[in-house]
Design a protein around this motif. Structure first.
Motif, short mmCIF file in Angstrom:
data_model
loop_
_atom_site.label_atom_id
_atom_site.label_comp_id
_atom_site.label_asym_id
_atom_site.label_seq_id
_atom_site.Cartn_x
_atom_site.Cartn_y
_atom_site.Cartn_z
N ASN A 1 0.94 -1.15 0.04
CA ASN A 1 0.00 -0.03 0.09
C ASN A 1 0.70 1.26 -0.12
O ASN A 1 0.80 2.31 -0.89
CB ASN A 1 -0.84 0.16 1.09
N LEU A 2 1.73 1.54 0.98
CA LEU A 2 2.70 2.38 1.07
C LEU A 2 3.75 1.68 1.61
O LEU A 2 4.02 1.00 2.36
CB LEU A 2 2.28 3.45 2.15
N ALA A 3 4.96 2.07 0.88
CA ALA A 3 6.29 1.64 1.18
C ALA A 3 7.21 2.60 2.09
O ALA A 3 7.36 3.76 1.67
CB ALA A 3 7.22 1.50 -0.11
N GLY A 4 7.43 2.02 3.35
CA GLY A 4 8.09 2.86 4.43
C GLY A 4 7.76 2.86 5.79
O GLY A 4 8.52 3.21 6.79
N ILE A 5 6.56 2.42 5.82
CA ILE A 5 5.94 2.60 7.31
C ILE A 5 5.97 1.41 7.95
O ILE A 5 5.90 0.37 7.55
CB ILE A 5 4.34 2.93 7.09
N GLY A 6 6.68 1.56 9.17
CA GLY A 6 6.96 0.35 10.22
C GLY A 6 5.93 0.54 11.51
O GLY A 6 5.17 1.44 11.43
N ASN A 7 6.26 -0.24 12.56
CA ASN A 7 5.44 -0.16 13.54
C ASN A 7 5.27 0.99 14.47
O ASN A 7 4.36 1.47 14.76
CB ASN A 7 5.97 -1.17 14.51
N VAL A 8 6.30 1.91 14.28
CA VAL A 8 6.30 3.24 14.96
C VAL A 8 5.30 4.13 14.27
O VAL A 8 4.50 4.57 15.13
CB VAL A 8 7.63 3.92 15.19
N TYR A 9 5.51 4.41 13.13
CA TYR A 9 4.47 5.29 12.31
C TYR A 9 3.21 4.78 12.38
O TYR A 9 2.36 5.59 12.21
CB TYR A 9 5.09 5.48 10.92
N LYS A 10 3.09 3.54 12.13
CA LYS A 10 1.65 2.83 12.29
C LYS A 10 0.79 3.31 13.43
O LYS A 10 -0.25 4.12 13.48
CB LYS A 10 1.44 1.31 12.31
N SER A 11 1.65 3.19 14.63
CA SER A 11 0.91 3.86 15.89
C SER A 11 0.76 5.28 16.01
O SER A 11 -0.32 5.86 16.31
CB SER A 11 1.83 3.19 17.35
N GLU A 12 1.68 5.98 15.67
CA GLU A 12 1.73 7.42 15.66
C GLU A 12 0.82 8.19 14.74
O GLU A 12 -0.09 8.98 14.86
CB GLU A 12 3.05 8.03 15.21
N LEU A 13 0.64 7.42 13.18
CA LEU A 13 -0.36 8.00 12.41
C LEU A 13 -1.84 7.65 12.76
O LEU A 13 -2.76 8.52 12.88
CB LEU A 13 -0.13 7.25 10.92
N ALA A 14 -2.10 6.92 13.36
CA ALA A 14 -3.24 6.37 13.86
C ALA A 14 -3.64 7.31 14.79
O ALA A 14 -5.00 7.84 15.04
CB ALA A 14 -3.57 4.80 14.47
N PHE A 15 -2.95 7.54 15.80
CA PHE A 15 -2.93 8.75 16.98
C PHE A 15 -3.28 9.89 16.42
O PHE A 15 -4.24 10.61 16.72
CB PHE A 15 -1.89 8.79 18.02
N LEU A 16 -2.48 10.38 15.30
CA LEU A 16 -2.69 11.80 14.85
C LEU A 16 -4.02 11.70 13.97
O LEU A 16 -4.52 12.87 13.73
CB LEU A 16 -1.39 11.94 13.93
N ALA A 17 -4.44 10.81 13.58
CA ALA A 17 -5.80 10.86 12.94
C ALA A 17 -6.90 10.62 13.88
O ALA A 17 -8.20 10.49 13.28
CB ALA A 17 -6.02 9.46 11.74
N ALA A 18 -6.59 10.19 15.15
CA ALA A 18 -7.37 10.15 16.36
C ALA A 18 -8.43 8.99 16.18
O ALA A 18 -9.80 9.13 16.38
CB ALA A 18 -8.59 11.51 16.05
N VAL A 19 -8.02 8.00 15.34
CA VAL A 19 -8.67 6.79 15.27
C VAL A 19 -7.95 5.70 15.95
O VAL A 19 -6.52 5.80 15.72
CB VAL A 19 -9.19 6.38 13.82
N THR A 20 -8.50 4.60 16.37
CA THR A 20 -7.59 3.29 16.72
C THR A 20 -7.12 2.42 15.66
O THR A 20 -7.58 2.36 14.48
CB THR A 20 -8.37 2.44 17.86
N PRO A 21 -5.59 1.81 15.57
CA PRO A 21 -5.35 1.07 14.65
C PRO A 21 -6.21 -0.18 14.18
O PRO A 21 -5.85 -0.65 13.18
CB PRO A 21 -3.98 0.73 15.25
N TRP A 22 -7.50 -0.61 14.99
CA TRP A 22 -8.00 -1.51 14.84
C TRP A 22 -9.29 -1.00 13.94
O TRP A 22 -10.13 -1.89 13.53
CB TRP A 22 -8.52 -2.30 16.26
#
Length: 268
Positions: free
Chosen positions: A159-180
């Motif tokens: 989908n997007l090349a370059g996102i790992g576990n740190v950015y996954k959690s941080e991006l969900a936070f910044l979007a105000a939604v949970t990763p689930w």
């Protein structure tokens, strides 16, 4: 696992040390390529592609490597003592008259024809730090499966090349939604903002020694949620939670982020 910005920094160090110079030392310590000798070949460039590294040589050869969880490339002055782990963890050595690059614990290391690079990176989605970055295509791929959890979709390099576990959690936070939260339940406009934020953060962090997703300069507060289990959220003060998403650890704030949680996946 290193994120795209870390791989980009590694590629830059390797390119600076090797590109434009002829190898005087070559040692690939993996059975399949143990007899390959790159000595005498010039390094043309070292290019990152998502989390992959492509070291290209004259004569149409490319050394493809991937760091995954524990791999690393270290650069030393030629003659300097190597410091990166015990000798048995070394998988590759590339040296010239000035520098020596040593690859430790590399889980993926293969010598391929440059013409065949697409066989190893062609499946990747738009590269967040690549010259061909395409946000519209990234959004299309990210939202292609509306039932998939956002965190899983973000980690999928197709989908997007370059996102790992740190950015996954941080991006969900910044979007105000949970990763689930299923991708199809993201509010209107959020997928586009997520992709734009991911690009902005990786671009900003590719030149920083320490990754940062917050605006504060306090070292202890450089990330919103990742690695901050039980500590107060920097925005609302709620305790940061941690759970598993697939096989990866995930952090989130129950006060700031709406949607299902890893602790109670069917509760909104």
């Amino acid at each position: 696992m290193p994120e795209g910005d870390t791989v980009w920094q590694t590629a830059r160090r390797l390119h600076s040390a090797l590109a434009g110079r002829v190898l005087t030392r070559s040692d690939l310590r993996v059975p399949r390529f143990a007899t390959a000798d790159l000595t005498g070949r010039a390094v043309l460039d070292v290019t990152p592609r998502g989390k992959h590294l492509l070291t290209r040589f004259d004569g149409g050869l490319t050394l493809h490597s991937h760091l995954r969880m524990e791999g690393s490339w270290r650069v030393f002055a030629t003659g300097e003592r190597w410091r990166g782990g015990p000798a048995h963890q070394i998988r590759a050595v590339l040296g010239n008259e000035e520098h020596t690059a040593v690859g430790y614990r590399l889980p993926v290391l293969e010598l391929i024809r440059t013409a065949d690079e697409q066989d190893v990176v062609g499946h990747l989605g738009p590269d967040l730090l690549g010259p061909d970055w395409d946000p519209a295509e990234a959004v299309r791929r990210l939202t292609a499966d509306p039932t998939r959890a956002l965190g899983e979709a973000l980690l999928d390099q197709r989908n997007l090349a370059g996102i790992g576990n740190v950015y996954k959690s941080e991006l969900a936070f910044l979007a105000a939604v949970t990763p689930w939260l299923p991708v199809g339940e993201l509010p209107s406009g959020v997928p586009e903002r997520l992709v734009a934020t991911a690009h902005r953060l990786l671009e900003a962090n590719k030149d920083r020694p320490d990754r940062r997703t917050t605006t504060t300069r306090q070292p202890a507060h450089h990330l919103h949620v990742y690695g901050r289990e039980h500590r107060p959220c920097l925005r609302c003060g709620a305790a940061i939670h941690r759970a598993e998403l697939g096989e990866r650890v995930t952090y989130w704030c129950p006060g700031c982020q709406k949607g299902p949680s890893g602790e109670s996946p069917h509760t909104n």
